[in-house]
Design an enzyme around this catalytic site. Structure first.
Site, short mmCIF file in Angstrom:
data_model
loop_
_atom_site.label_atom_id
_atom_site.label_comp_id
_atom_site.label_asym_id
_atom_site.label_seq_id
_atom_site.Cartn_x
_atom_site.Cartn_y
_atom_site.Cartn_z
N THR A 112 -2.98 8.11 3.57
CA THR A 112 -2.73 6.66 3.52
C THR A 112 -3.32 6.08 4.81
O THR A 112 -3.76 6.83 5.69
CB THR A 112 -1.22 6.30 3.47
OG1 THR A 112 -0.62 6.73 4.69
CG2 THR A 112 -0.51 6.91 2.29
N TYR B 294 4.21 15.79 14.99
CA TYR B 294 4.98 14.93 14.08
C TYR B 294 6.49 15.06 14.30
O TYR B 294 7.07 14.31 15.07
CB TYR B 294 4.57 15.18 12.61
CG TYR B 294 4.96 14.00 11.77
CD1 TYR B 294 4.04 12.99 11.47
CD2 TYR B 294 6.26 13.83 11.34
CE1 TYR B 294 4.42 11.87 10.76
CE2 TYR B 294 6.67 12.71 10.63
CZ TYR B 294 5.74 11.73 10.34
OH TYR B 294 6.13 10.62 9.65
N THR C 235 0.86 -1.20 0.00
CA THR C 235 0.00 0.00 0.00
C THR C 235 0.89 1.25 0.00
O THR C 235 2.11 1.15 0.15
CB THR C 235 -0.91 0.06 1.26
OG1 THR C 235 -0.09 -0.08 2.41
CG2 THR C 235 -1.97 -1.01 1.27
N GLY C 236 0.27 2.41 -0.14
CA GLY C 236 0.95 3.70 0.05
C GLY C 236 2.22 3.87 -0.77
O GLY C 236 2.27 3.52 -1.96
#
Ligand code: NAI
Length: 395
Positions: free
Chosen positions: A274, A234, A50-51
């Site tokens: 995502t 983050y 994925t992503g």
């Protein structure tokens, strides 16, 4: 079975096979329409389903004509459940690669384990002999250290002091303040264990010791930095500490790979919807506004556009020259001053109730559901689908 989205917290517990196939084929089409690249020929992608990892595998295979081995951790359908989106993506990738005459094998299992590393090396020795590029694109909630058996979990928390910011309820569209308590030292340590560079380094060491790294091998892992808005949650938080460790690891790997003339990079990518990023508080609202601004400037990119640009303009740029050493910035368009100034302006308007975000929320929801194969206009979701899918190249 008729498959509809079923939410469990931040994740969608179901996935649609035809929808996932459509998403993969769309990315393949994008790459095929671009110029073919003089790139790697034998590629290992860890976190390939994925992503960013899936996009890397697609660019390697369909943009460079590479043979690929992908490692990921996904589930096939069982009883009344569907398979995971990454499983359907992998089935589609295998079918498309075979149809294009490209070598491809997918190993499904825990990339953190010794067993999966050994299985991958056996397969390389048997089929590809050597590897020219190793992409490391794992996003995982936990990891068991194969040497000690210790299980670590990653958390997304600020460091030092609590962080309060606006976030959005994706169902009701309500904006509300969320306060995140700072991480403990132990939580920071565990997040670095999972999302830092330790396992990346273990992979490279194991591959090197097995003699399967080609002369001039490259390896790349992905990071994110982002703007001041998301900094406390983050870059300044637990995940940022793990990403610092990733960069330190890349520097170590650069020394370690000298014997084969290899290079290690960390590519700082753009924020994207995502499965991993949608679960981070505050980030979805930022992403909605970012997409709106970047689209209005005609510079928006998805995983596939980002990774094609990473290969074409940086890692495999014609003439082999680019400015960055170790840390590559492919997030340049996201962080452009004009983009960030407009995002900030929108953010303030939204927080003071002067900007309607329902259109942007709807779009985010759609893009999130697209990851699981839902909400495509050209797919009839009332039709029966075969939930259990397989491919002989998934090992
Ligand atoms: P994702 O959730 O779409 O993909 C994660 C991949 O890891 C999947 O292929 C999954 O099967 C695999 N995986 C997870 N645990 C595994 C295990 N134990 N064994 C084998 N495979 C396993 O994640 P995404 O967003 O593509 O993230 C990949 C990397 O890119 C991460 O390092 C992330 O921090 C980084 N990144 C993500 C950004 C974003 O906005 N999504 C922005 C910049 C960097």
């Amino acid at each position: 079975m008729i498959i509809k989205p079923k939410f469990r917290g931040f994740v969608c517990a179901t996935a649609h096979p035809e929808g996932c196939a459509y998403l993969v084929k769309k990315q393949i089409q994008y790459v095929k329409a671009e110029q073919q690249l003089e790139g790697p020929k034998r590629v290992l992608v860890i976190g390939a389903s994925t992503g960013y990892g899936l996009a890397s595998r697609i660019v390697a295979a369909f943009g460079c004509g590479a043979s690929t081995i992908g490692v990921s951790l996904e589930k096939n359908a069982l009883h009344n459940t569907t398979a995971t989106a990454g499983w359907y993506n992998t089935v589609t990738f295998e079918k498309e690669a075979a149809a294009a005459g490209l070598y491809s094998r997918s190993i499904n299992g825990d990339a953190f384990s010794n067993e999966i590393k050994e299985k991958t090396i056996e397969l390389i020795k048997q089929d590809l002999k050597k590897i020219d590029l190793v992409v490391y694109s794992i996003a995982a909630p936990r990891r068991t250290d194969p040497a000690t058996g210790e299980m670590s979990s990653s958390v997304i928390k600020p460091i030092g002091k609590p962080f309060t910011s606006k976030t959005i309820n994706l169902n009701s569209h309500d904006l509300y303040d969320v306060t995140l308590e700072p991480a403990s030292e132990e939580e920071i340590r565990q997040t670095v264990k999972v999302m830092g560079g330790e396992d990346w380094q273990l992979w490279l060491e194991t591959l090197e010791n097995a003699g399967v790294l080609a002369e001039g091998v490259k390896t790349v892992s992905y990071s994110y930095i982002g703007p001041e808005l998301t900094y406390p949650i983050y870059t300044g938080g637990t995940i940022g500490k793990a990403k610092e460790h990733l960069v330190a690891t890349a520097k170590l790997l650069n020394d370690q790979l000298e014997s084969v003339g290899g290079q290690a990079f960390v590519s700082v990518n753009k924020a994207l919807v995502t499965q991993a990023s949608a679960a981070i508080p505050v980030v979805p609202l930022y992403l909605m506004l970012l997409t709106k601004v970047m689209e209005s400037k005609n510079i928006n990119e998805d995983c596939i556009e980002q990774i094609y640009r990473l290969f074409a303009d940086r890692l495999y740029a014609a003439g082999g020259r680019f400015d960055e050493t170790t840390v590559i910035r492919i997030d340049d368009r996201e962080l452009r001053e004009d983009v960030q100034a407009e995002v900030l302006q929108l953010w303030e308007q939204v927080c003071s109730g002067n900007q309607d975000v329902s259109g942007a929320v709807e779009r985010f929801r759609r893009e999130f559901l697209n990851l699981f194969g839902f909400e495509y206009e050209n797919i009839d979701y009332e039709q029966e689908s075969e939930a259990e899918q397989g491919h002989p190249h998934i090992l």
